[in-house]
Design an enzyme around this catalytic site. Structure first.
Site, PDB file in Angstrom:
ATOM      1  N   GLN A   1       0.396  -1.025  -0.092  1.00  0.00           N
ATOM      2  CA  GLN A   1      -0.157   0.046  -0.203  1.00  0.00           C
ATOM      3  C   GLN A   1       0.873   1.367   0.065  1.00  0.00           C
ATOM      4  O   GLN A   1       0.619   2.209  -0.816  1.00  0.00           O
ATOM      5  CB  GLN A   1      -0.773   0.052   1.168  1.00  0.00           C
ATOM      6  CG  GLN A   1      -1.949   1.103   1.081  1.00  0.00           C
ATOM      7  CD  GLN A   1      -2.270   0.891  -0.051  1.00  0.00           C
ATOM      8  OE1 GLN A   1      -3.682   1.429  -0.667  1.00  0.00           O
ATOM      9  NE2 GLN A   1      -3.379  -0.646  -0.190  1.00  0.00           N
TER      10      GLN A   1
ATOM     11  N   HIS B   1       2.369   2.511  -3.524  1.00  0.00           N
ATOM     12  CA  HIS B   1       1.325   3.203  -3.777  1.00  0.00           C
ATOM     13  C   HIS B   1       1.059   4.702  -4.373  1.00  0.00           C
ATOM     14  O   HIS B   1       1.223   5.353  -5.148  1.00  0.00           O
ATOM     15  CB  HIS B   1      -0.839   3.521  -3.725  1.00  0.00           C
ATOM     16  CG  HIS B   1      -1.552   1.885  -4.017  1.00  0.00           C
ATOM     17  ND1 HIS B   1      -1.476   2.130  -5.256  1.00  0.00           N
ATOM     18  CD2 HIS B   1      -2.026   1.473  -3.151  1.00  0.00           C
ATOM     19  CE1 HIS B   1      -2.635   1.181  -5.992  1.00  0.00           C
ATOM     20  NE2 HIS B   1      -2.531   1.049  -4.371  1.00  0.00           N
TER      21      HIS B   1
ATOM     22  N   GLU C   1     -10.017   2.479   4.148  1.00  0.00           N
ATOM     23  CA  GLU C   1     -10.062   1.864   3.363  1.00  0.00           C
ATOM     24  C   GLU C   1     -10.407   0.013   2.775  1.00  0.00           C
ATOM     25  O   GLU C   1     -10.907  -0.362   1.971  1.00  0.00           O
ATOM     26  CB  GLU C   1      -8.800   2.338   1.523  1.00  0.00           C
ATOM     27  CG  GLU C   1      -9.678   2.081   0.712  1.00  0.00           C
ATOM     28  CD  GLU C   1      -8.454   2.453  -0.255  1.00  0.00           C
ATOM     29  OE1 GLU C   1      -8.694   2.764  -1.563  1.00  0.00           O
ATOM     30  OE2 GLU C   1      -7.309   3.560   0.472  1.00  0.00           O
ATOM     31  N   HIS C   2      -9.083   0.221   3.562  1.00  0.00           N
ATOM     32  CA  HIS C   2      -8.645  -1.715   2.997  1.00  0.00           C
ATOM     33  C   HIS C   2      -8.245  -1.464   4.874  1.00  0.00           C
ATOM     34  O   HIS C   2      -7.584  -1.832   5.274  1.00  0.00           O
ATOM     35  CB  HIS C   2      -7.498  -1.631   2.166  1.00  0.00           C
ATOM     36  CG  HIS C   2      -7.460  -1.504   1.035  1.00  0.00           C
ATOM     37  ND1 HIS C   2      -6.678  -0.419   0.492  1.00  0.00           N
ATOM     38  CD2 HIS C   2      -8.301  -1.774  -0.023  1.00  0.00           C
ATOM     39  CE1 HIS C   2      -7.057  -0.130  -0.840  1.00  0.00           C
ATOM     40  NE2 HIS C   2      -8.132  -0.991  -1.352  1.00  0.00           N
TER      41      HIS C   2
ATOM     42  N   ASP D   1      -6.895  -6.365  -5.136  1.00  0.00           N
ATOM     43  CA  ASP D   1      -6.566  -4.853  -5.842  1.00  0.00           C
ATOM     44  C   ASP D   1      -7.283  -5.674  -7.397  1.00  0.00           C
ATOM     45  O   ASP D   1      -7.023  -5.260  -7.947  1.00  0.00           O
ATOM     46  CB  ASP D   1      -5.021  -4.662  -5.944  1.00  0.00           C
ATOM     47  CG  ASP D   1      -5.188  -3.460  -4.405  1.00  0.00           C
ATOM     48  OD1 ASP D   1      -5.893  -2.944  -4.400  1.00  0.00           O
ATOM     49  OD2 ASP D   1      -4.302  -2.940  -4.509  1.00  0.00           O
TER      50      ASP D   1
ATOM     51  N   HIS E   1     -52.619  19.100  -3.601  1.00  0.00           N
ATOM     52  CA  HIS E   1     -52.722  17.685  -3.999  1.00  0.00           C
ATOM     53  C   HIS E   1     -54.034  16.234  -3.794  1.00  0.00           C
ATOM     54  O   HIS E   1     -54.571  15.610  -4.723  1.00  0.00           O
ATOM     55  CB  HIS E   1     -51.094  17.398  -2.654  1.00  0.00           C
ATOM     56  CG  HIS E   1     -49.671  17.398  -3.378  1.00  0.00           C
ATOM     57  ND1 HIS E   1     -49.315  19.242  -3.280  1.00  0.00           N
ATOM     58  CD2 HIS E   1     -49.099  16.823  -2.916  1.00  0.00           C
ATOM     59  CE1 HIS E   1     -48.441  18.722  -3.846  1.00  0.00           C
ATOM     60  NE2 HIS E   1     -47.853  17.479  -3.617  1.00  0.00           N
TER      61      HIS E   1
END
Length: 431
Positions: free
Chosen positions: A256, A259, A323-324, A357, A416
């Protein structure tokens, strides 16, 4: 290496787990300028930005049929096989997300139902700079195709020689995407949001990207173009104990960290010696990484936290909303049932985040920066809108009508009420 924090108090968690802060003032003005230029000048601005940011001078924005074929021919056969395997798994998982149309009679004569209809025009952004993410083509293109989106536009930055990474083009061809354009960054988001002479305007934009892409997506979302989710730098949190494999964890954290420099990795452990072992393993493994410089900077903003027990571990994890989330403890399945906030969860020692991934089948386009508290990752539903339908018979309006009349009158909405009263009078008179 990871900065180690021991037994922090709950009031310290937020500061310890603070995400990297972006310089938003300059970022927003720079992105706003790009959006404005593309909206005003269309293709001309895109060609200029390609030269400025990607050092690429090209004659045409759209990838030609010959380029698609050439990419097919030049992609390594073994990589093609791997991409096809990933395609099958991702397709299988997303195909099963189709929902049956369920009709409900809420009362006699009143039928309601909900139907998933495809978003007509979608735009996919695929990063292609320091890491050409051909896997994102599969993650976004496959559910778009399953959903039945009638127009799919794919934008990805060109290399300095004017070409697109062949694996990206091969994946696009495999999925069935033919409208591929050589444009990246915030300018690609602008092109898909506003439309240019070459690139059609879309209804919703998907895909990961750097801080400029993220800012551009958020800005155009305020102007009428939908986006998949607010997303920023990638992140992972790993939960560990004395049973965890330090080498495995180090590899997950580094996968990670490589990245981007603004990525963040966090390790929570109930065992102090495990934290030390992971740092040693990181120190050893990082030396062989081609993206070592990036990983080192990412790790400088990352942390390992010693917690007193798994209950505190889960409280901290749910507060962070990663996120993960990798659960590498001996009771991983039990802890997985306690997850409240996370983009995607990886259970057990042999479930690396890399699997999600690329090829396990789940989608890797996920909410970051704590957005997992309220947002889901990309799925088949992301490419559809749920439209409700209802049908009322004569008997149904006779039964339900008085209820509607009373409620409309109480809200002082006479028109209405009248819409119902006219129908009831019509039926009462037999007309």
């Amino acid at each position: 290496m990871l900065t180690i924090k021991k037994y922090p108090k709950p009031e310290q968690w937020a500061s310890i787990l603070q995400r990297p802060v972006l310089e938003t003032d300059f970022l927003e003005s720079a992105v706003r300028n790009i959006l404005t230029r593309v909206k005003a000048s269309g293709d001309k601005a895109l060609f200029e930005f390609n030269e400025q940011f990607d050092k690429s001078k090209i004659d045409a924005l759209q990838v030609s049929e010959d380029e698609l074929k050439s990419a097919d021919d030049s992609t390594d056969v073994t990589l093609k096989t791997a991409i096809k395997q990933a395609y099958e798994n991702i397709y299988t998982f997303h195909k099963e997300q189709k929902r049956e149309e369920l009709r409900v009679d809420t009362m006699p004569g009143v039928t309601c139902w909900r139907k998933a209809l495809p978003i007509e025009k979608v735009g996919l952004y695929i990063p292609g700079g320091t890491a050409p993410l051909f896997s994102s083509v599969l993650m976004l293109g496959i559910p778009a195709k399953i959903a039945g989106c009638s127009e799919i536009v794919l934008c990805t930055p060109p290399q300095p020689d004017g070409n697109i990474n062949p694996a990206i083009l091969y994946a696009a061809k495999l999925v069935g995407i033919t409208k591929v354009y050589k444009v990246g960054g915030a300018q690609a988001i602008a092109a898909m949001a506003y439309g240019t002479e070459s690139i059609a305007r879309v209804d919703k934009i998907f895909g990961p990207g750097n801080q400029y892409v993220t800012a551009a997506k958020q800005m155009v979302s305020l102007q009428g173009t939908a986006i998949d989710m607010p997303a920023g730098p990638s992140e992972v949190m790993v939960l560990a104990d004395e049973s965890s494999n330090a080498d495995f964890i180090a590899s997950d954290l580094l996968s990670q960290a490589e990245h981007g420099k603004d990525s963040q990795v966090v390790l929570l452990s109930t065992d102090e010696s495990l934290l030390e072992s992971v740092n040693k393993a990181i120190e050893k493994q990082i030396e062989s990484l081609p993206r070592k410089v990036i990983a080192v900077e990412s790790l400088s903003k990352s942390v390992g936290v010693l917690v007193k027990d798994t209950a505190e571990m889960m409280q901290m994890s749910n507060a962070y909303a990663p996120e993960h989330l990798i659960i590498a403890t001996k009771n991983a399945e039990t802890l997985a049932d306690q997850v409240i906030n996370a983009g995607s969860v990886f259970i057990g020692a042999f479930t690396p985040e890399s699997a999600g991934d690329y090829a396990s089948g789940t989608n890797h386009t996920l909410p970051t920066n704590g957005a997992a508290r309220a947002y889901s990752g990309v799925s088949l539903d992301s490419f559809t809108k749920q439209v409700t339908f209802q049908q009322i018979t004569e008997g149904g309006i006779k039964s339900l009508g008085p209820t509607i009349e009373l409620m409309a009158e109480a809200e002082e909405l006479a028109a209405h009420k009248n819409a119902v009263s006219l129908r009831l009078k019509y039926l009462e008179n037999g007309n």
